[in-house]
Design a protein around this motif. Structure first.
Motif, PDB file in Angstrom:
ATOM      1  N   ASN A   1       2.801   2.437  -1.415  1.00  0.00           N
ATOM      2  CA  ASN A   1       4.217   2.074  -1.472  1.00  0.00           C
ATOM      3  C   ASN A   1       4.411   0.848  -2.378  1.00  0.00           C
ATOM      4  OD1 ASN A   1       5.489   3.901   0.668  1.00  0.00           O
ATOM      5  ND2 ASN A   1       3.797   2.977   1.787  1.00  0.00           N
ATOM      6  N   PRO A   2       4.206   0.982  -3.672  1.00  0.00           N
ATOM      7  CA  PRO A   2       4.312  -0.213  -4.531  1.00  0.00           C
ATOM      8  C   PRO A   2       5.726  -0.794  -4.580  1.00  0.00           C
ATOM      9  CG  PRO A   2       4.081   1.784  -5.852  1.00  0.00           C
ATOM     10  CD  PRO A   2       3.855   2.189  -4.442  1.00  0.00           C
ATOM     11  N   LYS A   3       6.745   0.060  -4.525  1.00  0.00           N
ATOM     12  CA  LYS A   3       8.114  -0.477  -4.578  1.00  0.00           C
ATOM     13  C   LYS A   3       8.466  -1.225  -3.299  1.00  0.00           C
ATOM     14  CE  LYS A   3       9.953   3.019  -7.744  1.00  0.00           C
ATOM     15  NZ  LYS A   3      10.965   4.098  -7.931  1.00  0.00           N
ATOM     16  N   ALA A   4       8.035  -0.685  -2.161  1.00  0.00           N
ATOM     17  CA  ALA A   4       8.385  -1.304  -0.886  1.00  0.00           C
ATOM     18  C   ALA A   4       7.481  -2.478  -0.536  1.00  0.00           C
ATOM     19  CB  ALA A   4       8.318  -0.271   0.238  1.00  0.00           C
ATOM     20  N   THR A   5       6.425  -2.700  -1.291  1.00  0.00           N
ATOM     21  CA  THR A   5       5.531  -3.829  -1.022  1.00  0.00           C
ATOM     22  C   THR A   5       5.656  -4.872  -2.122  1.00  0.00           C
ATOM     23  OG1 THR A   5       3.739  -2.544  -2.056  1.00  0.00           O
ATOM     24  CG2 THR A   5       3.870  -2.524   0.351  1.00  0.00           C
ATOM     25  N   LEU A   6       5.180  -4.552  -3.303  1.00  0.00           N
ATOM     26  CA  LEU A   6       5.245  -5.517  -4.399  1.00  0.00           C
ATOM     27  C   LEU A   6       6.686  -5.783  -4.829  1.00  0.00           C
ATOM     28  CD1 LEU A   6       2.219  -4.316  -6.570  1.00  0.00           C
ATOM     29  CD2 LEU A   6       2.311  -6.220  -4.953  1.00  0.00           C
ATOM     30  N   GLY A   7       7.510  -4.733  -4.874  1.00  0.00           N
ATOM     31  CA  GLY A   7       8.903  -4.943  -5.252  1.00  0.00           C
ATOM     32  C   GLY A   7       9.643  -5.793  -4.234  1.00  0.00           C
ATOM     33  N   LEU A   8       9.451  -5.488  -2.958  1.00  0.00           N
ATOM     34  CA  LEU A   8      10.095  -6.266  -1.905  1.00  0.00           C
ATOM     35  C   LEU A   8       9.584  -7.697  -1.881  1.00  0.00           C
ATOM     36  CD1 LEU A   8      12.027  -6.140   0.510  1.00  0.00           C
ATOM     37  CD2 LEU A   8      10.089  -5.427   1.910  1.00  0.00           C
ATOM     38  N   THR A   9       8.274  -7.857  -2.020  1.00  0.00           N
ATOM     39  CA  THR A   9       7.690  -9.201  -2.024  1.00  0.00           C
ATOM     40  C   THR A   9       8.195 -10.008  -3.210  1.00  0.00           C
ATOM     41  OG1 THR A   9       5.712  -8.291  -0.975  1.00  0.00           O
ATOM     42  CG2 THR A   9       5.533 -10.475  -1.940  1.00  0.00           C
TER      43      THR A   9
ATOM     44  N   HIS B   1       6.002   7.452   3.293  1.00  0.00           N
ATOM     45  CA  HIS B   1       6.586   6.485   2.376  1.00  0.00           C
ATOM     46  C   HIS B   1       7.875   5.931   2.965  1.00  0.00           C
ATOM     47  CE1 HIS B   1       3.918   7.366  -1.102  1.00  0.00           C
ATOM     48  NE2 HIS B   1       3.840   8.552  -0.515  1.00  0.00           N
ATOM     49  N   ILE B   2       8.272   4.767   2.496  1.00  0.00           N
ATOM     50  CA  ILE B   2       9.480   4.121   2.989  1.00  0.00           C
ATOM     51  C   ILE B   2      10.092   3.331   1.849  1.00  0.00           C
ATOM     52  CG2 ILE B   2       8.241   2.073   3.784  1.00  0.00           C
ATOM     53  CD1 ILE B   2      10.208   1.907   6.119  1.00  0.00           C
ATOM     54  N   THR B   3      11.405   3.311   1.799  1.00  0.00           N
ATOM     55  CA  THR B   3      12.109   2.562   0.769  1.00  0.00           C
ATOM     56  C   THR B   3      12.412   1.147   1.275  1.00  0.00           C
ATOM     57  OG1 THR B   3      14.281   3.293   1.544  1.00  0.00           O
ATOM     58  CG2 THR B   3      13.140   4.701  -0.068  1.00  0.00           C
ATOM     59  N   ILE B   4      12.829   0.294   0.339  1.00  0.00           N
ATOM     60  CA  ILE B   4      13.185  -1.077   0.715  1.00  0.00           C
ATOM     61  C   ILE B   4      14.376  -1.083   1.665  1.00  0.00           C
ATOM     62  CG2 ILE B   4      13.986  -3.290  -0.187  1.00  0.00           C
ATOM     63  CD1 ILE B   4      12.423  -2.765  -2.715  1.00  0.00           C
ATOM     64  N   GLY B   5      15.346  -0.209   1.404  1.00  0.00           N
ATOM     65  CA  GLY B   5      16.514  -0.136   2.281  1.00  0.00           C
ATOM     66  C   GLY B   5      16.149   0.300   3.687  1.00  0.00           C
ATOM     67  N   GLU B   6      15.250   1.278   3.816  1.00  0.00           N
ATOM     68  CA  GLU B   6      14.824   1.728   5.146  1.00  0.00           C
ATOM     69  C   GLU B   6      14.054   0.635   5.872  1.00  0.00           C
ATOM     70  OE1 GLU B   6      14.346   6.520   4.190  1.00  0.00           O
ATOM     71  OE2 GLU B   6      12.613   5.176   4.108  1.00  0.00           O
TER      72      GLU B   6
END
Length: 404
Positions: free
Chosen positions: A106-114, A191-196
């Motif tokens: 989950n690169p978007k929900a981990t690195l992107g969120l961080t 998988h999970i999105t930032i919004g979820e």
């Protein structure tokens, strides 16, 4: 008589049947039978004749007992692994590999969120740090390298540092809650999105903030008590006696803080995944760590050392460049600001890289403790057996404790 005697003398076989155990007259044993016992000889009961293997042994051309061909499965079947970890009690390599694998999943929900949380926090902290110094003239003094800083600038610097620490701590709390949700889904390969992640974690942020505030206040109270005892000892007795009293107290304080930190290490995860209140999370964290303190302590310390080395290696060039600009700026406010910005960038990059790893280590270590103490792997396996097309949030309830 004479005929029989002459036959004996001439080598003829005497008349009558042969002695027992001998072949009849004219019998010839073929070469192919050589090596076998003579006629009439039999081996002991239950034992094969010569040339045959002993009882219980496979005949020639067959493998020995217990042999399995290379294609035959060896040992028990591998553990079910729907996501980043096998659903069985975990080893150190399983925890560290899982803490890296969920970031890759989950690169978007981990690195992107961080990145989003850390950048915002660093910008706020940088403004809080530069603003008071620039307003009170302390920034010019820092860039010139002299120690002539006014009292107002010193107070402003201290307040801005405290505000920066508070902002960074708040961002860390929010980030840990969000990443905990991501790891909980990654265990099942979902998988999970930032919004979820935000939708699931936002209801637990107040409890997370309350826990961290209480933890901080508890540490401050312990430190104040020890410092007060030291000050009283110094004022009441001589320096030597004060040292004899203070040294054990300082050691006990450090040991106590480390002990409580390890005992409470699972409380944030419990607040988010099991949706417990602060008191229940503290009690349950103590219970989970109770019988495996040293293992939990060792894995957490090792994870912090690994992430600290990575963060230091990444931020060293930026820190060195920022310090160089501060020293060689020759009183230039622009050089001082650029130097502080460079150091903030280095710290942000190090935090972006290491924060997901640290969060993953803690959550997976908590999962391992539940597997060992509560056979939680069987519960997780039931969630992994869901048919395809099942919503990703269908496994979120599995993290709840049975009474909930």
């Amino acid at each position: 008589m004479s005929n029989g005697a002459s036959r004996d003398a001439g080598g003829f076989v005497p008349a009558g049947p042969p002695p027992p155990g001998y072949p009849p007259p004219g019998y010839y044993q073929p070469p192919s039978y050589q090596g076998y016992p003579p006629p009439g000889y039999y081996p002991p009961p239950g034992y094969p004749p010569p040339g045959y293997p002993p009882p219980g042994y496979p005949p020639p051309g067959y493998p020995p007992p217990g042999y399995a061909p290379p294609w035959y499965p060896q040992g028990p079947p591998p553990a079910l692994k729907p996501g980043v970890i096998p659903l069985r009690p975990l080893g150190l390599s399983d925890i560290f590999n899982g803490a890296i694998a969920y970031v890759r999943m989950n690169p978007k929900a981990t690195l992107g969120l961080t990145t989003a949380v850390v950048v915002v926090a660093q910008l706020i902290a940088l403004v809080l740090q530069i603003g008071p110094l620039a307003a009170t003239g302390g920034l010019t003094s820092v860039s010139e390298g002299n120690g002539d800083i006014s009292d107002a600038a010193l107070v402003g610097s201290m307040l801005s540092s405290l505000a920066s620490i508070a902002t960074t701590g708040l961002a860390t709390i929010v980030l840990s809650g969000l990443l905990t949700v991501v790891v909980g889904r990654a265990v099942f390969g979902a998988h999970i999105t930032i919004g979820e992640a935000w939708q699931r974690a936002r209801g637990r942020l107040l409890a997370l903030i309350g826990f961290v505030v209480l933890e901080f206040l508890g540490a401050v109270i312990l430190i104040v008590v020890v410092v007060g005892v030291l000050v009283a000892a110094i004022s009441a007795v001589n320096d030597g006696a004060a040292f004899l009293i203070g040294a054990p107290l300082v050691v006990a304080l450090v040991v106590g803080l480390v002990y409580l930190g390890v005992k409470l290490s699972f409380a944030p995860t419990l607040i988010v995944l099991e949706r417990l209140d602060i008191v229940s999370a503290v009690r349950r964290s103590f219970a989970l760590v109770k019988n495996d303190f040293w293992r939990v302590f060792g894995i957490i310390v090792l994870g912090q050392l690994v992430s600290g080395m990575i963060a230091a290696a990444v931020s060293v060039p930026f820190t060195f460049g920022g310090q160089l600009l501060l020293v060689m700026g020759s009183g230039s406010m622009t050089g001082a600001i650029v130097g502080l910005i460079l150091m903030a960038i280095g710290g942000a990059i190090g935090q972006i890289i290491t924060s997901p790893f640290n969060a993953g280590v803690v959550v997976l270590l908590y999962t391992d403790r539940r597997m060992r103490a509560e056979a939680f792997d069987l519960v997780l396996q039931s969630g992994a057996a869901t048919p395809p097309g099942t919503p990703a949030d269908s496994t979120d309830h599995l993290w709840l404790t049975p009474h909930r």
